[in-house]
Design a protein around this motif. Structure first.
Motif, PDB file in Angstrom:
ATOM      1  N   THR A 200       0.834  -1.203   0.000  1.00  0.00           N
ATOM      2  CA  THR A 200       0.000   0.000   0.000  1.00  0.00           C
ATOM      3  C   THR A 200       0.865   1.247   0.000  1.00  0.00           C
ATOM      4  O   THR A 200       0.646   2.177  -0.790  1.00  0.00           O
ATOM      5  N   LEU A 201       1.851   1.265   0.877  1.00  0.00           N
ATOM      6  CA  LEU A 201       2.702   2.451   0.998  1.00  0.00           C
ATOM      7  C   LEU A 201       3.526   2.679  -0.267  1.00  0.00           C
ATOM      8  O   LEU A 201       3.683   3.823  -0.710  1.00  0.00           O
ATOM      9  N   GLU A 202       4.035   1.595  -0.857  1.00  0.00           N
ATOM     10  CA  GLU A 202       4.815   1.755  -2.094  1.00  0.00           C
ATOM     11  C   GLU A 202       3.955   2.309  -3.225  1.00  0.00           C
ATOM     12  O   GLU A 202       4.403   3.169  -3.994  1.00  0.00           O
ATOM     13  N   SER A 203       2.716   1.831  -3.308  1.00  0.00           N
ATOM     14  CA  SER A 203       1.836   2.335  -4.367  1.00  0.00           C
ATOM     15  C   SER A 203       1.398   3.765  -4.089  1.00  0.00           C
ATOM     16  O   SER A 203       1.209   4.561  -5.017  1.00  0.00           O
ATOM     17  N   MET A 204       1.277   4.131  -2.816  1.00  0.00           N
ATOM     18  CA  MET A 204       0.958   5.517  -2.458  1.00  0.00           C
ATOM     19  C   MET A 204       2.097   6.454  -2.843  1.00  0.00           C
ATOM     20  O   MET A 204       1.867   7.557  -3.344  1.00  0.00           O
ATOM     21  N   ILE A 205       3.332   6.005  -2.606  1.00  0.00           N
ATOM     22  CA  ILE A 205       4.498   6.807  -3.007  1.00  0.00           C
ATOM     23  C   ILE A 205       4.473   7.028  -4.519  1.00  0.00           C
ATOM     24  O   ILE A 205       4.675   8.145  -5.011  1.00  0.00           O
ATOM     25  N   GLY A 206       4.223   5.952  -5.255  1.00  0.00           N
ATOM     26  CA  GLY A 206       4.175   6.057  -6.710  1.00  0.00           C
ATOM     27  C   GLY A 206       3.067   6.970  -7.194  1.00  0.00           C
ATOM     28  O   GLY A 206       3.275   7.807  -8.086  1.00  0.00           O
ATOM     29  N   LEU A 207       1.892   6.841  -6.587  1.00  0.00           N
ATOM     30  CA  LEU A 207       0.755   7.671  -6.989  1.00  0.00           C
ATOM     31  C   LEU A 207       1.011   9.136  -6.677  1.00  0.00           C
ATOM     32  O   LEU A 207       0.732  10.015  -7.510  1.00  0.00           O
ATOM     33  N   GLY A 208       1.563   9.409  -5.507  1.00  0.00           N
ATOM     34  CA  GLY A 208       1.890  10.798  -5.174  1.00  0.00           C
ATOM     35  C   GLY A 208       2.874  11.400  -6.154  1.00  0.00           C
ATOM     36  O   GLY A 208       2.741  12.561  -6.562  1.00  0.00           O
ATOM     37  N   GLY A 209       3.853  10.593  -6.576  1.00  0.00           N
ATOM     38  CA  GLY A 209       4.834  11.074  -7.548  1.00  0.00           C
ATOM     39  C   GLY A 209       4.213  11.391  -8.892  1.00  0.00           C
ATOM     40  O   GLY A 209       4.562  12.393  -9.528  1.00  0.00           O
ATOM     41  N   VAL A 210       3.275  10.554  -9.334  1.00  0.00           N
ATOM     42  CA  VAL A 210       2.618  10.795 -10.620  1.00  0.00           C
ATOM     43  C   VAL A 210       1.730  12.036 -10.539  1.00  0.00           C
ATOM     44  O   VAL A 210       1.728  12.873 -11.451  1.00  0.00           O
ATOM     45  N   TYR A 211       0.991  12.171  -9.449  1.00  0.00           N
ATOM     46  CA  TYR A 211       0.194  13.388  -9.266  1.00  0.00           C
ATOM     47  C   TYR A 211       1.089  14.631  -9.357  1.00  0.00           C
ATOM     48  O   TYR A 211       0.735  15.631  -9.991  1.00  0.00           O
ATOM     49  N   ALA A 212       2.259  14.558  -8.721  1.00  0.00           N
ATOM     50  CA  ALA A 212       3.177  15.707  -8.729  1.00  0.00           C
ATOM     51  C   ALA A 212       3.691  15.981 -10.129  1.00  0.00           C
ATOM     52  O   ALA A 212       3.760  17.143 -10.565  1.00  0.00           O
ATOM     53  N   MET A 213       4.061  14.925 -10.861  1.00  0.00           N
ATOM     54  CA  MET A 213       4.559  15.104 -12.224  1.00  0.00           C
ATOM     55  C   MET A 213       3.497  15.719 -13.138  1.00  0.00           C
ATOM     56  O   MET A 213       3.824  16.430 -14.092  1.00  0.00           O
ATOM     57  N   LEU A 214       2.243  15.449 -12.834  1.00  0.00           N
ATOM     58  CA  LEU A 214       1.140  16.002 -13.630  1.00  0.00           C
ATOM     59  C   LEU A 214       0.687  17.364 -13.110  1.00  0.00           C
ATOM     60  O   LEU A 214      -0.270  17.943 -13.642  1.00  0.00           O
ATOM     61  N   GLY A 215       1.364  17.875 -12.081  1.00  0.00           N
ATOM     62  CA  GLY A 215       1.025  19.190 -11.539  1.00  0.00           C
ATOM     63  C   GLY A 215      -0.190  19.200 -10.642  1.00  0.00           C
ATOM     64  O   GLY A 215      -0.716  20.274 -10.317  1.00  0.00           O
ATOM     65  N   LYS A 216      -0.625  18.034 -10.187  1.00  0.00           N
ATOM     66  CA  LYS A 216      -1.811  17.949  -9.312  1.00  0.00           C
ATOM     67  C   LYS A 216      -1.354  17.966  -7.847  1.00  0.00           C
ATOM     68  O   LYS A 216      -1.487  16.987  -7.118  1.00  0.00           O
ATOM     69  N   PHE A 217      -0.836  19.111  -7.435  1.00  0.00           N
ATOM     70  CA  PHE A 217      -0.227  19.199  -6.110  1.00  0.00           C
ATOM     71  C   PHE A 217      -1.255  19.163  -4.988  1.00  0.00           C
ATOM     72  O   PHE A 217      -0.923  18.796  -3.860  1.00  0.00           O
ATOM     73  N   ASP A 218      -2.500  19.534  -5.293  1.00  0.00           N
ATOM     74  CA  ASP A 218      -3.547  19.440  -4.276  1.00  0.00           C
ATOM     75  C   ASP A 218      -3.820  17.988  -3.904  1.00  0.00           C
ATOM     76  O   ASP A 218      -4.290  17.699  -2.793  1.00  0.00           O
ATOM     77  N   LEU A 219      -3.515  17.064  -4.803  1.00  0.00           N
ATOM     78  CA  LEU A 219      -3.638  15.641  -4.516  1.00  0.00           C
ATOM     79  C   LEU A 219      -2.302  15.043  -4.067  1.00  0.00           C
ATOM     80  O   LEU A 219      -2.260  14.170  -3.198  1.00  0.00           O
ATOM     81  N   ALA A 220      -1.223  15.520  -4.662  1.00  0.00           N
ATOM     82  CA  ALA A 220       0.097  14.932  -4.411  1.00  0.00           C
ATOM     83  C   ALA A 220       0.593  15.197  -2.991  1.00  0.00           C
ATOM     84  O   ALA A 220       1.039  14.265  -2.296  1.00  0.00           O
ATOM     85  N   LEU A 221       0.533  16.433  -2.554  1.00  0.00           N
ATOM     86  CA  LEU A 221       1.135  16.782  -1.266  1.00  0.00           C
ATOM     87  C   LEU A 221       0.472  16.082  -0.085  1.00  0.00           C
ATOM     88  O   LEU A 221       1.168  15.495   0.757  1.00  0.00           O
TER      89      LEU A 221
END
Length: 265
Positions: A92-113
């Protein structure tokens, strides 16, 4: 063993990553998609083996820059992993790290942070500060701050992740190199070239020794070093390095690949 035997599936996964390292992204993506299909058929849609495979395949998509494929797969993995394994399980944690990174790369910082902050909090509670997964979450949050333009918040986290990873024998050395590279890039962005250059030199040296001069990560470290030299006004060192990385990238990926084209823009 058969196409869906665990040993065959593991070999397929290793071959997929080897294709990525060799710049054969089309072959890699086809292999990973087949791997995911076979794993789901063998173990079921929410078995830990399947969830681990989903997280790994999503990581491969991220590695080749295909966020369109990575995003829905990571979102599904996080949802299923939380329901099946709990919010503080490794997968779960590894996939959360990955998802947060993708959100950040797409500029979705309201979701990423918020996601990256939650992941770091859960990792510290579950594994402790020095665990490789917690170090990865620390670096992930730091890099998300970089992408959001918050360098003052990013630097302490990135510095901590490098320090911890260098002190922990259980941390994959390729992860440590990535943390060093992320920190060095941030130093460059913050005009701290006196701190960036030694880190980049070390990343290039170790990358060439451990991964090879033509490995995509080593090429990326070398390109960053070239940019840092150029930003410091040292064209004598910067330009030859930049030209070297262009030749290596073109040889691996071809003249029309986005990574190759980026050198001329």
């Amino acid at each position: 063993f058969g196409a869906d035997h665990p040993k065959t599936l593991k070999s397929r996964d290793q071959l997929g990553w080897a294709y990525i390292d060799a710049g054969q992204t089309d072959l890699a993506l086809s292999l990973f998609q087949e791997l995911l299909k076979l794993t789901k058929a063998r173990f079921g849609p929410d078995d830990p083996q399947t969830l681990d495979c989903m997280s790994d395949v999503a990581g491969a998509y991220v590695e080749v820059g295909n966020f369109e494929l990575a995003l829905p797969l990571l979102e599904e993995t996080v949802t299923l992993s939380k329901a099946k394994l709990g919010p503080d399980h490794r997968i779960t944690l590894e996939s959360m790290i990955g998802l947060g990174g993708v959100y950040a790369m797409l500029g979705k910082f309201d979701l990423a942070l918020p996601l990256c902050e939650e992941t770091l909090k859960l990792s510290k509670a579950q594994f402790g500060t020095n665990h490789p997964d917690t170090i990865r979450a620390t670096n992930g949050l730091g890099w998300t701050y970089v992408l959001a333009g918050e360098l003052d918040l990013a630097l302490p986290l990135l510095e901590e992740s490098v320090k911890l990873s260098q002190a922990q024998p259980d941390v994959d050395r390729s992860d440590t190199l990535e943390y060093m590279h992320n920190l060095a890039i941030t130093y460059v962005k913050a005009d701290k070239l006196d701190l960036a250059l030694p880190l980049l030199k070390e990343a290039v040296r170790v990358g060439k020794t451990q991964l090879g001069a033509d490995h995509p990560h080593t090429i990326n470290y070398t390109k960053s070093l070239a940019i840092a030299y150029l930003k410091a006004g040292n064209e004598g060192l910067g330009l030859p390095l930049y030209e070297e990385t262009l030749k290596l990238t073109e040889a691996q990926l071809g003249p029309r690949h986005p990574d190759t084209v980026s050198y001329t823009h």
